[in-house]
Design a protein around this motif. Sequence first.
Motif, PDB file in Angstrom:
ATOM      1  N   PRO A  62       0.843  -1.195   0.000  1.00 27.21           N
ATOM      2  CA  PRO A  62       0.000   0.000   0.000  1.00 27.21           C
ATOM      3  C   PRO A  62       0.879   1.247   0.000  1.00 27.21           C
ATOM      4  CG  PRO A  62      -0.701  -1.531   1.721  1.00 27.21           C
ATOM      5  CD  PRO A  62       0.599  -2.033   1.178  1.00 27.21           C
ATOM      6  N   ASN A  64       0.130   4.272   0.698  1.00 22.83           N
ATOM      7  CA  ASN A  64      -0.186   5.273   1.713  1.00 22.83           C
ATOM      8  C   ASN A  64       0.128   4.806   3.137  1.00 22.83           C
ATOM      9  OD1 ASN A  64      -2.176   3.371   1.816  1.00 22.83           O
ATOM     10  ND2 ASN A  64      -3.889   4.794   1.732  1.00 22.83           N
ATOM     11  N   LEU A  65       0.782   3.655   3.285  1.00 24.34           N
ATOM     12  CA  LEU A  65       1.166   3.154   4.604  1.00 24.34           C
ATOM     13  C   LEU A  65       2.682   3.028   4.681  1.00 24.34           C
ATOM     14  CD1 LEU A  65      -1.435   0.304   5.206  1.00 24.34           C
ATOM     15  CD2 LEU A  65      -1.468   2.607   6.133  1.00 24.34           C
ATOM     16  N   GLU A  96      -4.104  -6.399  -6.327  1.00 26.39           N
ATOM     17  CA  GLU A  96      -4.366  -5.642  -5.097  1.00 26.39           C
ATOM     18  C   GLU A  96      -4.972  -6.533  -4.022  1.00 26.39           C
ATOM     19  OE1 GLU A  96      -6.468  -4.731  -7.932  1.00 26.39           O
ATOM     20  OE2 GLU A  96      -4.757  -3.737  -8.820  1.00 26.39           O
ATOM     21  N   GLU A 102      -4.927  -5.266   3.764  1.00 28.86           N
ATOM     22  CA  GLU A 102      -5.868  -5.139   2.663  1.00 28.86           C
ATOM     23  C   GLU A 102      -5.878  -3.725   2.080  1.00 28.86           C
ATOM     24  OE1 GLU A 102     -10.666  -5.421   2.168  1.00 28.86           O
ATOM     25  OE2 GLU A 102      -9.691  -6.871   3.480  1.00 28.86           O
ATOM     26  N   VAL A 103      -5.931  -3.677   0.759  1.00 30.90           N
ATOM     27  CA  VAL A 103      -5.991  -2.411   0.042  1.00 30.90           C
ATOM     28  C   VAL A 103      -7.430  -2.201  -0.418  1.00 30.90           C
ATOM     29  CG1 VAL A 103      -5.166  -1.146  -1.983  1.00 30.90           C
ATOM     30  CG2 VAL A 103      -3.620  -2.674  -0.765  1.00 30.90           C
ATOM     31  N   LYS A 104      -7.973  -1.036  -0.095  1.00 30.89           N
ATOM     32  CA  LYS A 104      -9.337  -0.721  -0.528  1.00 30.89           C
ATOM     33  C   LYS A 104      -9.312  -0.258  -1.967  1.00 30.89           C
ATOM     34  CE  LYS A 104     -10.805   0.487   4.067  1.00 30.89           C
ATOM     35  NZ  LYS A 104     -11.033   1.555   5.014  1.00 30.89           N
ATOM     36  N   LYS A 105     -10.397  -0.495  -2.681  1.00 31.82           N
ATOM     37  CA  LYS A 105     -10.493  -0.105  -4.087  1.00 31.82           C
ATOM     38  C   LYS A 105     -10.200   1.393  -4.222  1.00 31.82           C
ATOM     39  CE  LYS A 105     -13.255  -0.712  -8.143  1.00 31.82           C
ATOM     40  NZ  LYS A 105     -13.213  -1.957  -8.838  1.00 31.82           N
ATOM     41  N   GLY A 106      -9.295   1.740  -5.102  1.00 32.34           N
ATOM     42  CA  GLY A 106      -8.923   3.126  -5.338  1.00 32.34           C
ATOM     43  C   GLY A 106      -7.724   3.598  -4.538  1.00 32.34           C
ATOM     44  N   ASP A 107      -7.319   2.834  -3.503  1.00 32.43           N
ATOM     45  CA  ASP A 107      -6.135   3.209  -2.732  1.00 32.43           C
ATOM     46  C   ASP A 107      -4.886   3.007  -3.593  1.00 32.43           C
ATOM     47  OD1 ASP A 107      -7.619   3.856  -0.530  1.00 32.43           O
ATOM     48  OD2 ASP A 107      -7.018   2.110   0.676  1.00 32.43           O
ATOM     49  N   PRO A 108      -3.894   3.876  -3.447  1.00 31.14           N
ATOM     50  CA  PRO A 108      -2.676   3.734  -4.257  1.00 31.14           C
ATOM     51  C   PRO A 108      -1.848   2.523  -3.818  1.00 31.14           C
ATOM     52  CG  PRO A 108      -2.433   5.518  -2.676  1.00 31.14           C
ATOM     53  CD  PRO A 108      -3.846   5.034  -2.559  1.00 31.14           C
ATOM     54  N   VAL A 109      -1.255   1.866  -4.805  1.00 33.90           N
ATOM     55  CA  VAL A 109      -0.419   0.693  -4.574  1.00 33.90           C
ATOM     56  C   VAL A 109       0.893   0.891  -5.323  1.00 33.90           C
ATOM     57  CG1 VAL A 109      -0.204  -1.794  -4.971  1.00 33.90           C
ATOM     58  CG2 VAL A 109      -2.416  -0.827  -4.338  1.00 33.90           C
TER      59      VAL A 109
END
Length: 156
Positions: A62, A64-65, A96, A102-109
């Motif tokens: 992820p 953003n983490l 994803e 877990e990565v939520k739909k739309g979160d940057p990877v």
Amino acid sequence: MKQFITLMALGALFLTGCNAPKKEAVVADKASNEKNVKIEFTGADNVIPKNAKLKVNLYGVPANLADVPASLITEKEYTQEKIPFTIELPVPNNPEGLIKPEVKKGDPVKYYITINWDSNGNGVEDKGDIVIDYDKKFPTIDINEETQQIFLKASK
């Protein structure tokens, strides 16, 4: 005092484990309509591998983490006798979904490549083997782009 040292050692061990990539191998299933990412490996001029077998790994994390281990998305073995070379790395339909946490739909990877290559054929990955050249560019890739370029060098 002894308890304090033990707690410090356990804390250091815990922090070290948090940053290491998870090795939960999820190999892409060919029947699942996976896509391929074309990766061009270049550099390492005048290096001819004695051992042509290498493994390429694709990790996701992820974006953003901070301080979370990367998750292994896919890995594949290849045989290459010279550099430069280009491979097609299979990527599952929902990479994803393989990322933890877990990565939520739309979160940057962010995705990146690693290689394991005992290119000098001595039985261990060490000095003289071909590695990714992190000084030129971190091996981040965009799994939706056509061809990605990764730079290699002989380790010192």
